[in-house]
Design a protein around this motif. Structure first.
Motif, PDB file in Angstrom:
ATOM      1  N   ALA A 127       3.697  12.060  -5.778  1.00 16.72           N
ATOM      2  CA  ALA A 127       5.109  11.622  -5.279  1.00 16.72           C
ATOM      3  C   ALA A 127       5.585  12.549  -4.582  1.00 16.72           C
ATOM      4  CB  ALA A 127       5.991  11.687  -7.252  1.00 16.72           C
ATOM      5  N   SER A 128       6.544  12.075  -3.815  1.00 17.58           N
ATOM      6  CA  SER A 128       7.496  12.647  -3.069  1.00 17.58           C
ATOM      7  C   SER A 128       8.408  13.825  -3.654  1.00 17.58           C
ATOM      8  CB  SER A 128       8.121  11.679  -2.071  1.00 17.58           C
ATOM      9  OG  SER A 128       9.381  11.553  -2.985  1.00 17.58           O
ATOM     10  N   ALA A 129       7.928  14.961  -2.877  1.00 10.63           N
ATOM     11  CA  ALA A 129       9.598  15.902  -2.932  1.00 10.63           C
ATOM     12  C   ALA A 129      10.706  15.094  -3.529  1.00 10.63           C
ATOM     13  CB  ALA A 129       9.690  17.079  -2.002  1.00 10.63           C
ATOM     14  N   ALA A 130      11.341  14.131  -2.647  1.00  8.23           N
ATOM     15  CA  ALA A 130      12.466  13.874  -2.553  1.00  8.23           C
ATOM     16  C   ALA A 130      12.894  13.185  -4.305  1.00  8.23           C
ATOM     17  CB  ALA A 130      12.760  12.973  -1.897  1.00  8.23           C
ATOM     18  N   TYR A 131      11.589  12.430  -4.257  1.00  7.95           N
ATOM     19  CA  TYR A 131      11.562  11.824  -5.988  1.00  7.95           C
ATOM     20  C   TYR A 131      11.668  12.468  -7.126  1.00  7.95           C
ATOM     21  CZ  TYR A 131      10.342   8.468  -9.066  1.00  7.95           C
ATOM     22  OH  TYR A 131       9.964   7.502 -10.873  1.00  7.95           O
ATOM     23  N   LEU A 132      10.336  13.991  -7.010  1.00  9.77           N
ATOM     24  CA  LEU A 132      10.329  14.498  -7.989  1.00  9.77           C
ATOM     25  C   LEU A 132      11.846  14.989  -8.086  1.00  9.77           C
ATOM     26  CD1 LEU A 132       7.627  16.182  -7.345  1.00  9.77           C
ATOM     27  CD2 LEU A 132       8.060  14.623  -9.181  1.00  9.77           C
ATOM     28  N   PRO A 155       4.249  -1.868 -14.294  1.00  8.31           N
ATOM     29  CA  PRO A 155       5.045  -1.111 -12.701  1.00  8.31           C
ATOM     30  C   PRO A 155       5.714  -1.309 -11.553  1.00  8.31           C
ATOM     31  CG  PRO A 155       2.854  -1.206 -12.272  1.00  8.31           C
ATOM     32  CD  PRO A 155       3.036  -1.693 -13.761  1.00  8.31           C
ATOM     33  N   GLY A 156       7.282  -0.870 -11.258  1.00  5.79           N
ATOM     34  CA  GLY A 156       8.254  -1.354 -10.623  1.00  5.79           C
ATOM     35  C   GLY A 156       7.972  -1.462  -9.228  1.00  5.79           C
ATOM     36  N   TYR A 157       6.846  -1.352  -8.989  1.00  3.10           N
ATOM     37  CA  TYR A 157       6.453  -1.817  -7.174  1.00  3.10           C
ATOM     38  C   TYR A 157       5.173  -2.458  -7.609  1.00  3.10           C
ATOM     39  CZ  TYR A 157      11.025   0.633  -5.844  1.00  3.10           C
ATOM     40  OH  TYR A 157      12.085   0.404  -5.332  1.00  3.10           O
ATOM     41  N   ARG A 158       4.237  -3.713  -7.128  1.00  4.81           N
ATOM     42  CA  ARG A 158       3.263  -3.715  -6.724  1.00  4.81           C
ATOM     43  C   ARG A 158       2.520  -3.925  -5.781  1.00  4.81           C
ATOM     44  NH1 ARG A 158       0.291  -5.037 -11.551  1.00  4.81           N
ATOM     45  NH2 ARG A 158       1.755  -5.350 -13.654  1.00  4.81           N
ATOM     46  N   CYS A 159       1.806  -3.961  -5.098  1.00 10.43           N
ATOM     47  CA  CYS A 159       1.238  -4.236  -3.787  1.00 10.43           C
ATOM     48  C   CYS A 159       0.083  -3.997  -3.492  1.00 10.43           C
ATOM     49  CB  CYS A 159       1.187  -2.635  -2.716  1.00 10.43           C
ATOM     50  SG  CYS A 159       3.409  -1.752  -2.710  1.00 10.43           S
ATOM     51  N   ASN A 160      -0.878  -4.958  -2.282  1.00 13.42           N
ATOM     52  CA  ASN A 160      -1.808  -5.635  -2.050  1.00 13.42           C
ATOM     53  C   ASN A 160      -2.630  -4.767  -1.399  1.00 13.42           C
ATOM     54  OD1 ASN A 160      -1.038  -5.889  -0.093  1.00 13.42           O
ATOM     55  ND2 ASN A 160      -1.277  -8.020   0.585  1.00 13.42           N
ATOM     56  N   SER A 161      -2.137  -3.414  -0.790  1.00 10.29           N
ATOM     57  CA  SER A 161      -3.086  -2.792  -0.451  1.00 10.29           C
ATOM     58  C   SER A 161      -2.800  -0.785  -0.882  1.00 10.29           C
ATOM     59  CB  SER A 161      -3.279  -2.755   0.730  1.00 10.29           C
ATOM     60  OG  SER A 161      -2.086  -2.195   1.548  1.00 10.29           O
ATOM     61  N   MET A 162      -3.653   0.074  -0.881  1.00  7.39           N
ATOM     62  CA  MET A 162      -3.362   1.743  -1.150  1.00  7.39           C
ATOM     63  C   MET A 162      -2.681   1.700  -0.069  1.00  7.39           C
ATOM     64  SD  MET A 162      -4.067   1.975  -4.868  1.00  7.39           S
ATOM     65  CE  MET A 162      -3.743   3.292  -4.362  1.00  7.39           C
ATOM     66  N   LEU A 163      -2.559   1.465   1.462  1.00  5.23           N
ATOM     67  CA  LEU A 163      -2.369   1.907   2.003  1.00  5.23           C
ATOM     68  C   LEU A 163      -0.402   1.570   1.867  1.00  5.23           C
ATOM     69  CD1 LEU A 163      -2.276   3.628   5.079  1.00  5.23           C
ATOM     70  CD2 LEU A 163      -2.196   1.533   5.778  1.00  5.23           C
ATOM     71  N   SER A 164      -0.955   0.372   1.598  1.00  7.31           N
ATOM     72  CA  SER A 164       1.537   0.261   1.012  1.00  7.31           C
ATOM     73  C   SER A 164       1.691   0.900  -0.238  1.00  7.31           C
ATOM     74  CB  SER A 164       0.587  -1.135   0.846  1.00  7.31           C
ATOM     75  OG  SER A 164       1.066  -2.847   1.818  1.00  7.31           O
ATOM     76  N   VAL A 165       0.645   1.441  -1.060  1.00  5.59           N
ATOM     77  CA  VAL A 165       1.509   1.642  -2.259  1.00  5.59           C
ATOM     78  C   VAL A 165       1.646   2.994  -2.232  1.00  5.59           C
ATOM     79  CG1 VAL A 165       0.085   3.248  -4.252  1.00  5.59           C
ATOM     80  CG2 VAL A 165      -0.349   0.812  -4.145  1.00  5.59           C
ATOM     81  N   THR A 166       0.797   3.878  -0.720  1.00  7.71           N
ATOM     82  CA  THR A 166       1.156   5.305  -0.387  1.00  7.71           C
ATOM     83  C   THR A 166       2.691   5.029   0.384  1.00  7.71           C
ATOM     84  OG1 THR A 166      -1.907   5.410  -0.474  1.00  7.71           O
ATOM     85  CG2 THR A 166      -0.122   6.959   0.999  1.00  7.71           C
ATOM     86  N   GLU A 167       2.861   4.387   1.164  1.00  5.66           N
ATOM     87  CA  GLU A 167       3.518   4.352   2.093  1.00  5.66           C
ATOM     88  C   GLU A 167       4.949   4.682   0.986  1.00  5.66           C
ATOM     89  OE1 GLU A 167       3.930   5.081   4.975  1.00  5.66           O
ATOM     90  OE2 GLU A 167       1.885   4.989   5.147  1.00  5.66           O
ATOM     91  N   LEU A 168       5.403   3.377   0.132  1.00  5.55           N
ATOM     92  CA  LEU A 168       5.919   3.535  -0.909  1.00  5.55           C
ATOM     93  C   LEU A 168       6.180   5.218  -1.966  1.00  5.55           C
ATOM     94  CD1 LEU A 168       5.427   0.355  -0.101  1.00  5.55           C
ATOM     95  CD2 LEU A 168       7.027  -0.191  -3.165  1.00  5.55           C
ATOM     96  N   VAL A 169       5.478   5.676  -2.341  1.00  8.78           N
ATOM     97  CA  VAL A 169       5.404   6.607  -2.481  1.00  8.78           C
ATOM     98  C   VAL A 169       5.691   7.819  -1.877  1.00  8.78           C
ATOM     99  CG1 VAL A 169       4.093   8.692  -3.488  1.00  8.78           C
ATOM    100  CG2 VAL A 169       3.193   6.004  -4.825  1.00  8.78           C
ATOM    101  N   ARG A 170       5.392   7.460  -0.311  1.00  7.24           N
ATOM    102  CA  ARG A 170       5.759   8.478   0.281  1.00  7.24           C
ATOM    103  C   ARG A 170       7.785   8.089   1.045  1.00  7.24           C
ATOM    104  NH1 ARG A 170       1.271   7.783   4.440  1.00  7.24           N
ATOM    105  NH2 ARG A 170      -0.549   9.990   4.013  1.00  7.24           N
ATOM    106  N   ALA A 171       7.760   6.726   0.405  1.00 11.34           N
ATOM    107  CA  ALA A 171       9.652   6.908   0.783  1.00 11.34           C
ATOM    108  C   ALA A 171      10.134   6.936  -0.871  1.00 11.34           C
ATOM    109  CB  ALA A 171       9.676   5.210   1.105  1.00 11.34           C
ATOM    110  N   GLY A 172       9.963   7.920  -1.166  1.00  5.44           N
ATOM    111  CA  GLY A 172      10.433   8.261  -2.804  1.00  5.44           C
ATOM    112  C   GLY A 172      10.298   7.376  -3.136  1.00  5.44           C
TER     113      GLY A 172
END
Length: 313
Positions: free
Chosen positions: A196-201, A239-256
């Motif tokens: 998770a991102s620091a902001a989300y935590l 899941p609250g969000y579903r993505c069709n690629s792991m890179l997109s999953v990662t970007e959503l996590v970075r966005a908090g």
């Protein structure tokens, strides 16, 4: 291997002669390199203005040259539309052949400048967007400048069929069991961790993973290791969000926006792991090719370079 000395002219002449075979047999006009350069520029540019810029001549010169060439061949090369100049099948075929001739000339010039043989040609490589971003791009930056005559075509896909259908020459894949009909190397073991991102935590209880907002691959990746792990560990989590690629999953996590299980090579400094490696749900990075590609020097060269650059500790 490049042909030394005067054989350059002979090889290029053979290439030009091959191009003329696509012209109707009744046509007596003999294509020359300026004709091919004209067609290629207009296909690439899509308009008279952009073609003239590529050829470094004025627009009227390009217009007249196209009209003269079509008259000489007795066939239409381009259709004028609101979108610009659209190539006919003939023009597209000639442009593709002209591009190969252009690449061959570039390789010959580089060989003369460097005083030796040059690895040239086009290699098609497929990988997932996460592997491209996290692993492949840094590797290419290391060694591709040493191969100026080598052209690389990249496509991002999760499908092994790319190699099976001969749409690609090399694949980088995260898998435990690569297809038996392909040959390759296991480069590294890849683990996943919940992050998770620091902001989300700052606004959640990180100890209660089931209560967090989860971000996950969608049904496009139904067998992904992280999906299997989450369903086994937290069967009640949606899941609250579903993505069709792991890179997109990662970007959503970075966005908090939530947490996700991510591969080690995508975590970086911006994300905080909440778990250790998900034991039993790891995978491996494989470098794969078709058996028939092992006879192609360009493919073998790129394969070996990737094998060295991507071998992880």
């Amino acid at each position: 291997m490049l042909i030394p000395g005067t054989h350059y002219r002979l090889a290029f002449t053979h290439s030009i002669l091959a191009l003329t075979q696509v012209i109707n047999a009744a046509t007596h006009y003999r294509l020359d390199y300026p004709d091919l350069a004209l067609i290629l520029a207009l296909v690439r540019g899509g308009s008279l203005a952009r073609a003239s810029a590529l050829l470094k001549v004025d627009v009227s010169t390009v217009f007249r040259a196209v009209r003269r060439l079509e008259a000489a061949l007795g066939q239409q090369l381009f259709e004028k539309s609101r979108a610009g100049y659209l190539p006919t099948t003939l023009a597209q075929s000639l442009a593709e052949q002209a591009e190969r001739a252009e690449q061959a000339l570039d390789a010959a010039r580089i060989g003369v400048e460097q005083g030796g043989e040059v690895i040239s040609g086009t290699v098609r490589l497929t990988c997932t967007d996460s592997v491209l971003q996290g692993l492949l791009l840094p590797a290419l930056a290391q060694f591709m400048p040493s191969y100026p005559a080598l052209t690389l075509e990249l496509s991002t896909s999760n499908d092994f069929a790319n190699l099976s259908r001969r749409d690609a020459d090399i694949a980088l894949r995260l898998t435990r069991t690569p297809p038996e009909h392909l040959v390759g190397r296991r480069l590294a073991d890849i683990s996943y961790r919940v992050c998770a991102s620091a902001a989300y935590l700052q606004s959640v209880d990180a100890h209660d993973l089931a209560s967090l907002t989860w971000i996950a691959p969608d049904d496009f990746l139904p067998d992904h290791p992280t999906v299997a792990w989450r369903r086994q560990q937290f069967p009640g989590v949606t899941p609250g969000y579903r993505c069709n690629s792991m890179l997109s999953v990662t970007e959503l996590v970075r966005a908090g926006l939530g947490v996700a299980a991510l591969p080690d090579f995508l975590i970086g400094d911006q994300l905080q792991p909440l778990t250790g490696p998900l034991h039993g749900y790891d995978t491996a990075l494989w470098l794969l090719t078709r058996p028939d590609c092992r006879a192609l020097r360009s493919v073998v060269t790129l394969f070996d370079e990737l094998g060295r650059a991507l071998r992880l500790p």
